[in-house]
Design a protein around this motif. Structure first.
Motif, mmCIF file in Angstrom:
data_model
loop_
_atom_site.group_PDB
_atom_site.id
_atom_site.type_symbol
_atom_site.label_atom_id
_atom_site.label_comp_id
_atom_site.label_asym_id
_atom_site.label_seq_id
_atom_site.Cartn_x
_atom_site.Cartn_y
_atom_site.Cartn_z
ATOM 1 N N GLU A 63 0.824 -1.220 0.000
ATOM 2 C CA GLU A 63 0.000 0.000 0.000
ATOM 3 C C GLU A 63 0.858 1.269 0.000
ATOM 4 O OE1 GLU A 63 -2.671 -0.961 3.193
ATOM 5 O OE2 GLU A 63 -3.522 -2.569 1.953
ATOM 6 N N ALA A 64 1.951 1.217 0.760
ATOM 7 C CA ALA A 64 2.849 2.387 0.800
ATOM 8 C C ALA A 64 3.422 2.685 -0.585
ATOM 9 C CB ALA A 64 3.978 2.143 1.800
ATOM 10 N N LEU A 65 3.519 1.648 -1.412
ATOM 11 C CA LEU A 65 4.043 1.828 -2.777
ATOM 12 C C LEU A 65 2.928 2.084 -3.794
ATOM 13 C CD1 LEU A 65 6.603 -1.138 -2.766
ATOM 14 C CD2 LEU A 65 7.154 1.284 -2.552
ATOM 15 N N GLY A 66 1.700 2.157 -3.267
ATOM 16 C CA GLY A 66 0.561 2.385 -4.145
ATOM 17 C C GLY A 66 0.182 1.167 -4.975
ATOM 18 N N LYS A 67 0.504 -0.021 -4.457
ATOM 19 C CA LYS A 67 0.206 -1.268 -5.184
ATOM 20 C C LYS A 67 -0.827 -2.089 -4.428
ATOM 21 C CE LYS A 67 3.648 -0.841 -8.212
ATOM 22 N NZ LYS A 67 3.451 -0.722 -9.652
ATOM 23 N N THR A 68 -1.579 -2.870 -5.177
ATOM 24 C CA THR A 68 -2.521 -3.805 -4.561
ATOM 25 C C THR A 68 -1.746 -5.058 -4.151
ATOM 26 O OG1 THR A 68 -4.179 -2.980 -6.080
ATOM 27 C CG2 THR A 68 -4.714 -5.024 -4.936
ATOM 28 N N PRO A 69 -1.910 -5.508 -2.898
ATOM 29 C CA PRO A 69 -1.188 -6.715 -2.473
ATOM 30 C C PRO A 69 -1.560 -7.928 -3.333
ATOM 31 C CG PRO A 69 -2.191 -5.617 -0.596
ATOM 32 C CD PRO A 69 -2.725 -4.953 -1.816
ATOM 33 N N ARG A 70 -0.560 -8.581 -3.866
ATOM 34 C CA ARG A 70 -0.809 -9.747 -4.710
ATOM 35 C C ARG A 70 0.385 -10.687 -4.581
ATOM 36 N NH1 ARG A 70 -1.020 -11.160 -10.090
ATOM 37 N NH2 ARG A 70 0.279 -9.430 -10.783
ATOM 38 N N GLY A 71 0.089 -11.974 -4.518
ATOM 39 C CA GLY A 71 1.163 -12.954 -4.428
ATOM 40 C C GLY A 71 1.538 -13.484 -5.791
ATOM 41 N N GLU A 72 2.719 -14.062 -5.864
ATOM 42 C CA GLU A 72 3.129 -14.710 -7.107
ATOM 43 C C GLU A 72 3.706 -16.063 -6.740
ATOM 44 O OE1 GLU A 72 4.572 -12.052 -10.209
ATOM 45 O OE2 GLU A 72 6.265 -13.430 -10.380
ATOM 46 N N LYS A 73 3.208 -17.082 -7.399
ATOM 47 C CA LYS A 73 3.614 -18.446 -7.054
ATOM 48 C C LYS A 73 5.133 -18.586 -6.996
ATOM 49 C CE LYS A 73 2.756 -23.232 -8.227
ATOM 50 N NZ LYS A 73 2.340 -24.177 -9.251
ATOM 51 N N CYS A 74 5.587 -19.178 -5.904
ATOM 52 C CA CYS A 74 7.026 -19.325 -5.700
ATOM 53 C C CYS A 74 7.366 -20.800 -5.525
ATOM 54 C CB CYS A 74 7.420 -18.520 -4.460
ATOM 55 S SG CYS A 74 9.014 -18.973 -3.812
ATOM 56 N N GLU A 75 8.059 -21.349 -6.519
ATOM 57 C CA GLU A 75 8.401 -22.779 -6.488
ATOM 58 C C GLU A 75 9.405 -23.082 -5.375
ATOM 59 O OE1 GLU A 75 6.688 -24.769 -8.034
ATOM 60 O OE2 GLU A 75 5.944 -23.835 -9.863
ATOM 61 N N GLY A 76 10.224 -22.087 -5.051
ATOM 62 C CA GLY A 76 11.239 -22.286 -4.016
ATOM 63 C C GLY A 76 10.621 -22.662 -2.687
#
Ligand SMILES: [Fe+2]
Ligand SMILES: [Fe+2]
Length: 166
Positions: A63-76
């Motif tokens: 939010e501080a960066l003006g972005k909507t929180p979203r995850g991205e699949k992480c195989e690690g």
């Protein structure tokens, strides 16, 4: 998705750890359930609550960066958690199970420490909002890792070690 600058690279890392924390919140209750040592069980439960807070703090950074929180699949992180879960399904003797659970949990902590370390360095260099939140999380992950090392020394059954060698 094309990543064209450091700020986009930062958001990419943030999405990675957002996804990872959510997977960790799903995995920790199972680990707590399997732990025999009461202190270890309590440590897993405590870190579950901390991890839920980490998710909220990451949302604040988005939010501080003006972005909507979203995850991205992480195989690690998926691989690390999957290995830990396989271990829980296997027949592991009670005398060594807690030690192995701690080993699995510390792999997760080290993954987190790596990502938060990167995020803190980048946030500092780019003077981004959210640095303090990320530093708080990093400190908690390091603290958890230390606590697990201490617990490992308490739960490891040296007699079981000796028997296995014979
Ligand atoms: Fe975390
Ligand atoms: Fe953690």
């Amino acid at each position: 998705m094309a990543i064209q600058n450091m700020q986009e690279a930062f958001v990419h890392e943030l999405k990675d750890i957002y996804y990872a924390e959510k997977q960790i919140v799903k995995a920790l209750p199972k680990m707590a359930k399997k732990a025999q040592n009461q202190e270890l069980r309590a440590a897993f439960q405590e870190h579950l609550e901390q991890s839920k807070e980490h998710i909220q703090r990451i949302e604040q950074v988005f939010e501080a960066l003006g972005k909507t929180p979203r995850g991205e699949k992480c195989e690690g992180i998926n691989g690390i958690i999957e290995e830990g879960e396989k271990l829980l399904e296997e027949q592991v003797d009670e005398s060594v199970r807690d030690a192995m659970l701690i080993g699995a949990a510390q792999r997760v902590e080290h993954y987190e420490i790596a990502v938060y370390g990167t995020l803190c360095t980048w946030a500092e260099m780019m003077d981004l909002d959210g640095l303090d939140l990320l530093k708080e999380i990093l400190a908690e992950e390091k603290e958890t890792d230390k606590k697990l090392t201490k617990l490992a020394k308490e739960v490891i059954n040296v007699e079981a070690t000796v028997e296995a060698e014979e």
